[in-house]
Design a protein around this motif. Structure first.
Motif, PDB file in Angstrom:
ATOM      1  N   ALA A 147       0.824  -1.217   0.000  1.00 22.55           N
ATOM      2  CA  ALA A 147       0.000   0.000   0.000  1.00 22.55           C
ATOM      3  C   ALA A 147       0.857   1.266   0.000  1.00 22.55           C
ATOM      4  CB  ALA A 147      -0.953  -0.012   1.193  1.00 22.55           C
ATOM      5  N   ALA A 148       2.023   1.219   0.623  1.00 21.71           N
ATOM      6  CA  ALA A 148       2.894   2.408   0.643  1.00 21.71           C
ATOM      7  C   ALA A 148       3.373   2.743  -0.773  1.00 21.71           C
ATOM      8  CB  ALA A 148       4.085   2.177   1.574  1.00 21.71           C
TER       9      ALA A 148
ATOM     10  N   ALA B 218       0.458   4.193  -2.690  1.00 18.33           N
ATOM     11  CA  ALA B 218       0.261   5.600  -2.321  1.00 18.33           C
ATOM     12  C   ALA B 218       1.310   6.485  -2.994  1.00 18.33           C
ATOM     13  CB  ALA B 218       0.317   5.762  -0.806  1.00 18.33           C
ATOM     14  N   GLU B 219       2.548   6.019  -3.048  1.00 20.01           N
ATOM     15  CA  GLU B 219       3.620   6.792  -3.687  1.00 20.01           C
ATOM     16  C   GLU B 219       3.331   6.988  -5.178  1.00 20.01           C
ATOM     17  OE1 GLU B 219       6.901   9.095  -4.074  1.00 20.01           O
ATOM     18  OE2 GLU B 219       5.986   8.385  -2.214  1.00 20.01           O
TER      19      GLU B 219
ATOM     20  N   ARG C 102       0.493   9.512  -5.462  1.00 17.36           N
ATOM     21  CA  ARG C 102       1.021  10.853  -5.185  1.00 17.36           C
ATOM     22  C   ARG C 102       1.814  11.376  -6.377  1.00 17.36           C
ATOM     23  NH1 ARG C 102       1.449   9.218   0.063  1.00 17.36           N
ATOM     24  NH2 ARG C 102       3.509   8.328  -0.225  1.00 17.36           N
TER      25      ARG C 102
ATOM     26  N   ASP D 100      -3.410  14.339  -0.070  1.00 18.37           N
ATOM     27  CA  ASP D 100      -2.513  13.293   0.410  1.00 18.37           C
ATOM     28  C   ASP D 100      -3.239  12.334   1.358  1.00 18.37           C
ATOM     29  OD1 ASP D 100       0.206  12.262   0.250  1.00 18.37           O
ATOM     30  OD2 ASP D 100       0.282  12.699   2.403  1.00 18.37           O
ATOM     31  N   GLY D 101      -4.099  12.872   2.213  1.00 17.33           N
ATOM     32  CA  GLY D 101      -4.867  12.017   3.119  1.00 17.33           C
ATOM     33  C   GLY D 101      -5.808  11.088   2.360  1.00 17.33           C
TER      34      GLY D 101
ATOM     35  N   GLU E 248      -3.689   8.343   0.730  1.00 13.32           N
ATOM     36  CA  GLU E 248      -3.307   7.327   1.726  1.00 13.32           C
ATOM     37  C   GLU E 248      -4.475   6.387   2.009  1.00 13.32           C
ATOM     38  OE1 GLU E 248      -0.400   6.557   3.240  1.00 13.32           O
ATOM     39  OE2 GLU E 248       0.612   8.101   2.064  1.00 13.32           O
ATOM     40  N   ALA E 249      -5.673   6.943   2.156  1.00 14.58           N
ATOM     41  CA  ALA E 249      -6.851   6.114   2.420  1.00 14.58           C
ATOM     42  C   ALA E 249      -7.155   5.197   1.240  1.00 14.58           C
ATOM     43  CB  ALA E 249      -8.052   7.006   2.728  1.00 14.58           C
TER      44      ALA E 249
ATOM     45  N   ALA F 208      -5.035   4.034  -1.048  1.00 15.43           N
ATOM     46  CA  ALA F 208      -4.012   2.993  -1.146  1.00 15.43           C
ATOM     47  C   ALA F 208      -4.152   1.943  -0.041  1.00 15.43           C
ATOM     48  CB  ALA F 208      -2.620   3.620  -1.100  1.00 15.43           C
ATOM     49  N   SER F 209      -4.518   2.390   1.132  1.00 18.99           N
ATOM     50  CA  SER F 209      -4.638   1.437   2.248  1.00 18.99           C
ATOM     51  C   SER F 209      -5.846   0.517   2.082  1.00 18.99           C
ATOM     52  CB  SER F 209      -4.746   2.175   3.583  1.00 18.99           C
ATOM     53  OG  SER F 209      -6.010   2.820   3.692  1.00 18.99           O
TER      54      SER F 209
END
Length: 192
Positions: A82-83, A86-87, A90, A177-178, A181-182, A184-185
């Motif tokens: 997931a990180a 997210a990258e 982004r 960004d928030g 993150e959500a 991707a998670s």
């Protein structure tokens, strides 16, 4: 028809700026000539009509938004989780924020495509190819989720980008960004 590829690309880039600033109704040969800083009549030497010019914009926007291959190779050294998802999201947000005109022009094209069948056909073909490329990249890279995950991320990012570029205050108190993150998670593991 003139065949100077660099001049043609510069005219398409000028058309992108005009579309982003003035919308499809403001896209004229004269406006593109002025934006590009070329003599009057130049654009008409490269494009047979407005439809021809409009259909050249979407592929050029996608070209401008394509990530740098070296930077992408470096990013893809990370574990497939997931990180990393997210990258990558982004990175998309950053490229589009840096080329705001390109994405706004693409939104204008989408609206104009509802009135122009040829443009709709060409834009659909371009967007389908882009989505297929994204699905293939995602699956080949072993990122979390499946084809449907990619489509859902694409649709969520499209909505986020529209809000971010047009009415960013409408998302408050949420940040891009928030939200990324959500998103991707919540992507399921590859084998789920």
């Amino acid at each position: 028809m003139s065949r100077n590829p660099a001049r043609r690309a510069a005219l398409i880039d000028a058309a992108i700026e005009v579309l982003a600033r003035e919308g499809a109704r403001g896209l004229t040969y004269r406006a593109v000539d002025t934006e590009a800083g070329v003599p009057p009549g130049t654009t008409s030497n490269y494009f047979t009509n407005r439809d021809d010019l409009l259909t050249q914009v979407a592929p050029r926007v996608h070209e401008r938004l394509t990530p740098d291959p070296d930077a992408m190779a470096e990013t893809m050294k990370a574990p497939r989780n997931a990180a990393l998802e997210a990258e990558l999201l982004r990175g998309t947000m950053n490229r589009i924020s840096e080329d705001r005109s390109g994405y706004l022009a693409l939104m204008e094209l989408r609206l104009e495509a509802t009135r122009r069948p040829r443009l709709r056909e060409e834009l659909t073909r371009t967007m389908n190819a882009t989505l297929e490329d994204n699905i293939r990249f995602h699956m080949d890279a072993g990122l979390p989720g499946d084809e449907t995950t990619v489509v859902l991320l694409y649709l969520a990012m499209t909505g986020l980008l529209i809000e971010h570029l047009t009415l960013p205050e409408a998302l408050a108190p949420f940040t891009p960004d928030g939200v990324i993150e959500a998103l991707a998670s919540r992507a399921p593991p590859q084998d789920a």
